[in-house]
Enzyme design. Sequence first.
Site, PDB file in Angstrom:
ATOM      1  N   ASP A  25       0.831  -1.208   0.000  1.00  0.00           N
ATOM      2  CA  ASP A  25       0.000   0.000   0.000  1.00  0.00           C
ATOM      3  C   ASP A  25       0.869   1.263   0.000  1.00  0.00           C
ATOM      4  OD1 ASP A  25      -2.279   1.497   0.050  1.00  0.00           O
ATOM      5  OD2 ASP A  25      -2.759   1.123   2.156  1.00  0.00           O
ATOM      6  N   GLY A  26       0.325   2.327  -0.566  1.00  0.00           N
ATOM      7  CA  GLY A  26       0.980   3.635  -0.495  1.00  0.00           C
ATOM      8  C   GLY A  26       1.630   4.092  -1.790  1.00  0.00           C
ATOM      9  N   ASN A  27       1.389   3.380  -2.892  1.00  0.00           N
ATOM     10  CA  ASN A  27       1.984   3.792  -4.177  1.00  0.00           C
ATOM     11  C   ASN A  27       1.503   5.180  -4.586  1.00  0.00           C
ATOM     12  OD1 ASN A  27       3.078   1.265  -4.254  1.00  0.00           O
ATOM     13  ND2 ASN A  27       1.776   0.485  -5.887  1.00  0.00           N
ATOM     14  N   ARG A  73     -11.427   2.052  -9.029  1.00  0.00           N
ATOM     15  CA  ARG A  73     -10.477   3.158  -9.274  1.00  0.00           C
ATOM     16  C   ARG A  73     -10.718   3.757 -10.652  1.00  0.00           C
ATOM     17  NH1 ARG A  73      -4.889   2.268  -6.240  1.00  0.00           N
ATOM     18  NH2 ARG A  73      -5.857   1.750  -4.273  1.00  0.00           N
ATOM     19  N   GLU A 103       0.357 -13.038  12.592  1.00  0.00           N
ATOM     20  CA  GLU A 103       0.914 -11.854  13.257  1.00  0.00           C
ATOM     21  C   GLU A 103       0.857 -10.688  12.276  1.00  0.00           C
ATOM     22  OE1 GLU A 103       1.921 -11.472  16.359  1.00  0.00           O
ATOM     23  OE2 GLU A 103       1.606 -13.585  16.873  1.00  0.00           O
ATOM     24  N   ILE A 134      -7.031  -4.941   7.463  1.00  0.00           N
ATOM     25  CA  ILE A 134      -6.863  -6.195   6.718  1.00  0.00           C
ATOM     26  C   ILE A 134      -7.403  -6.019   5.291  1.00  0.00           C
ATOM     27  CG2 ILE A 134      -7.512  -8.651   6.662  1.00  0.00           C
ATOM     28  CD1 ILE A 134      -5.736  -7.904   9.018  1.00  0.00           C
ATOM     29  N   SER A 135      -8.343  -5.086   5.121  1.00  0.00           N
ATOM     30  CA  SER A 135      -8.904  -4.758   3.798  1.00  0.00           C
ATOM     31  C   SER A 135      -9.303  -5.957   2.949  1.00  0.00           C
ATOM     32  CB  SER A 135      -7.909  -3.882   3.014  1.00  0.00           C
ATOM     33  OG  SER A 135      -7.748  -2.640   3.655  1.00  0.00           O
ATOM     34  N   GLU A 185     -12.119  -4.793  -4.993  1.00  0.00           N
ATOM     35  CA  GLU A 185     -12.592  -3.403  -4.859  1.00  0.00           C
ATOM     36  C   GLU A 185     -11.784  -2.427  -5.742  1.00  0.00           C
ATOM     37  OE1 GLU A 185     -11.877  -5.386  -2.148  1.00  0.00           O
ATOM     38  OE2 GLU A 185     -13.972  -5.821  -1.653  1.00  0.00           O
ATOM     39  N   ASN A 186     -10.598  -2.823  -6.182  1.00  0.00           N
ATOM     40  CA  ASN A 186      -9.750  -1.917  -6.977  1.00  0.00           C
ATOM     41  C   ASN A 186     -10.347  -1.571  -8.346  1.00  0.00           C
ATOM     42  OD1 ASN A 186      -6.557  -3.135  -5.722  1.00  0.00           O
ATOM     43  ND2 ASN A 186      -7.723  -1.336  -5.103  1.00  0.00           N
ATOM     44  N   HIS A 188       2.976   3.148  -8.910  1.00  0.00           N
ATOM     45  CA  HIS A 188       2.847   1.712  -9.182  1.00  0.00           C
ATOM     46  C   HIS A 188       4.107   1.189  -9.876  1.00  0.00           C
ATOM     47  CE1 HIS A 188      -1.148   1.976  -7.745  1.00  0.00           C
ATOM     48  NE2 HIS A 188      -1.662   2.583  -8.791  1.00  0.00           N
TER      49      HIS A 188
HETATM   50  C1  FPP Z   1      -1.572   0.138  -3.444  1.00  0.00           C
HETATM   51  O1  FPP Z   1      -1.177   1.489  -3.441  1.00  0.00           O
HETATM   52  C2  FPP Z   1      -1.071  -0.616  -4.593  1.00  0.00           C
HETATM   53  C3  FPP Z   1      -1.847  -1.260  -5.527  1.00  0.00           C
HETATM   54  C4  FPP Z   1      -3.319  -1.295  -5.499  1.00  0.00           C
HETATM   55  C5  FPP Z   1      -1.245  -1.978  -6.654  1.00  0.00           C
HETATM   56  C6  FPP Z   1       0.015  -2.735  -6.400  1.00  0.00           C
HETATM   57  C7  FPP Z   1       0.700  -2.976  -7.670  1.00  0.00           C
HETATM   58  C8  FPP Z   1       2.035  -2.952  -7.872  1.00  0.00           C
HETATM   59  C9  FPP Z   1       3.025  -2.748  -6.800  1.00  0.00           C
HETATM   60  C10 FPP Z   1       2.583  -3.072  -9.243  1.00  0.00           C
HETATM   61  C11 FPP Z   1       2.561  -4.373  -9.950  1.00  0.00           C
HETATM   62  C12 FPP Z   1       2.580  -5.607  -9.120  1.00  0.00           C
HETATM   63  C13 FPP Z   1       3.160  -6.775  -9.475  1.00  0.00           C
HETATM   64  C14 FPP Z   1       2.926  -7.979  -8.643  1.00  0.00           C
HETATM   65  C15 FPP Z   1       4.044  -6.928 -10.650  1.00  0.00           C
HETATM   66  P1  FPP Z   1      -2.299   2.597  -3.558  1.00  0.00           P
HETATM   67  O2  FPP Z   1      -2.494   2.924  -4.982  1.00  0.00           O
HETATM   68  O3  FPP Z   1      -3.524   2.122  -2.833  1.00  0.00           O
HETATM   69  O4  FPP Z   1      -1.637   3.806  -2.795  1.00  0.00           O
HETATM   70  P2  FPP Z   1      -2.402   4.934  -1.944  1.00  0.00           P
HETATM   71  O5  FPP Z   1      -3.102   4.234  -0.822  1.00  0.00           O
HETATM   72  O6  FPP Z   1      -1.292   5.809  -1.489  1.00  0.00           O
HETATM   73  O7  FPP Z   1      -3.343   5.610  -2.873  1.00  0.00           O
END
Ligand code: FPP
Length: 247
Positions: free
Chosen positions: A21-23, A72, A208, A196-197, A68-69, A38
């Site tokens: 999380d946090g991208n 977006r 844990e 846990i989402s 749920e994604n 991402h």
């Molecule tokens: C959450 O951050 C991240 C995601 C929903 C996607 C994760 C995907 C990757 C890391 C890239 C590709 C993965 C693989 C396995 C090759 P967010 O967008 O919810 O961040 P935010 O909470 O700050 O908005």
Amino acid sequence: MDIKSEIDLDKLPRHIAVIMDGNGRWAKQHGRPRVFGHKNGVRAVRETTEAAAELGIEYLTLYAFSTENWNRPKLEVSALMTLLVETLHQELATLLKNDIRLKAIGAIEQLPTATYKTLLEGIERTKTNKRMTLNLALNYSGKWDILQATRAIAEKVNKGEIKPEGIDDALFASHLSTGQVPDPELLIRTSGESRISNFLLWQMAYTELYFTPVFWPDFGKEHLYKAIVEYQQRERRFGKTSDQLVP
Ligand code: FPP
């Protein structure tokens, strides 16, 4: 002291699950669009996978796309799907070289065709690999998993293959998408959120939970080591008292 040397290799978790999380917030911090976050998240996926395999972790499950994604923005969803295809193509050789088996959990047949096909190809080509299983949760949610297991069991009951009184913990677990994979002993969630989402709900009954404020694109080997060291310092009682535990 070097954090890696603090890890007790005889007490490693067999299965680590991660909510990456946090991208988006990382990208915002850098004044860039969410997709940039991402893309940088892929580096963290690579590093975490490598560190887990090097240590001898057997299963690593990454929450890459939740049910749920889909809510977006359309552009972000399609960028994530494309990124997944690109990453799988790019990393396949590394997975093969490092003896890592790719698997997926979730309603993957509902993914865009290109993503689905690339994923199936990766799973097929790595299926005899033994060192570690990299399990991607895609179009996955814990409630979906419990429902699909319930439906599969109900059908068997209907056909007379299972009696209702024969449904126990082990039988139910074997119908979940994780099948025979051991439950994760450790869950890591990045970015400071403590939820846990809708991830592995049944499977995390005794897991844990480890929460770190680090945004996923900044997560690296040292962060994984730190999470494992903290996990090893905790006492896992499974409902028993401390005195009942055998050392
Ligand atoms: C959450 O951050 C991240 C995601 C929903 C996607 C994760 C995907 C990757 C890391 C890239 C590709 C993965 C693989 C396995 C090759 P967010 O967008 O919810 O961040 P935010 O909470 O700050 O908005």
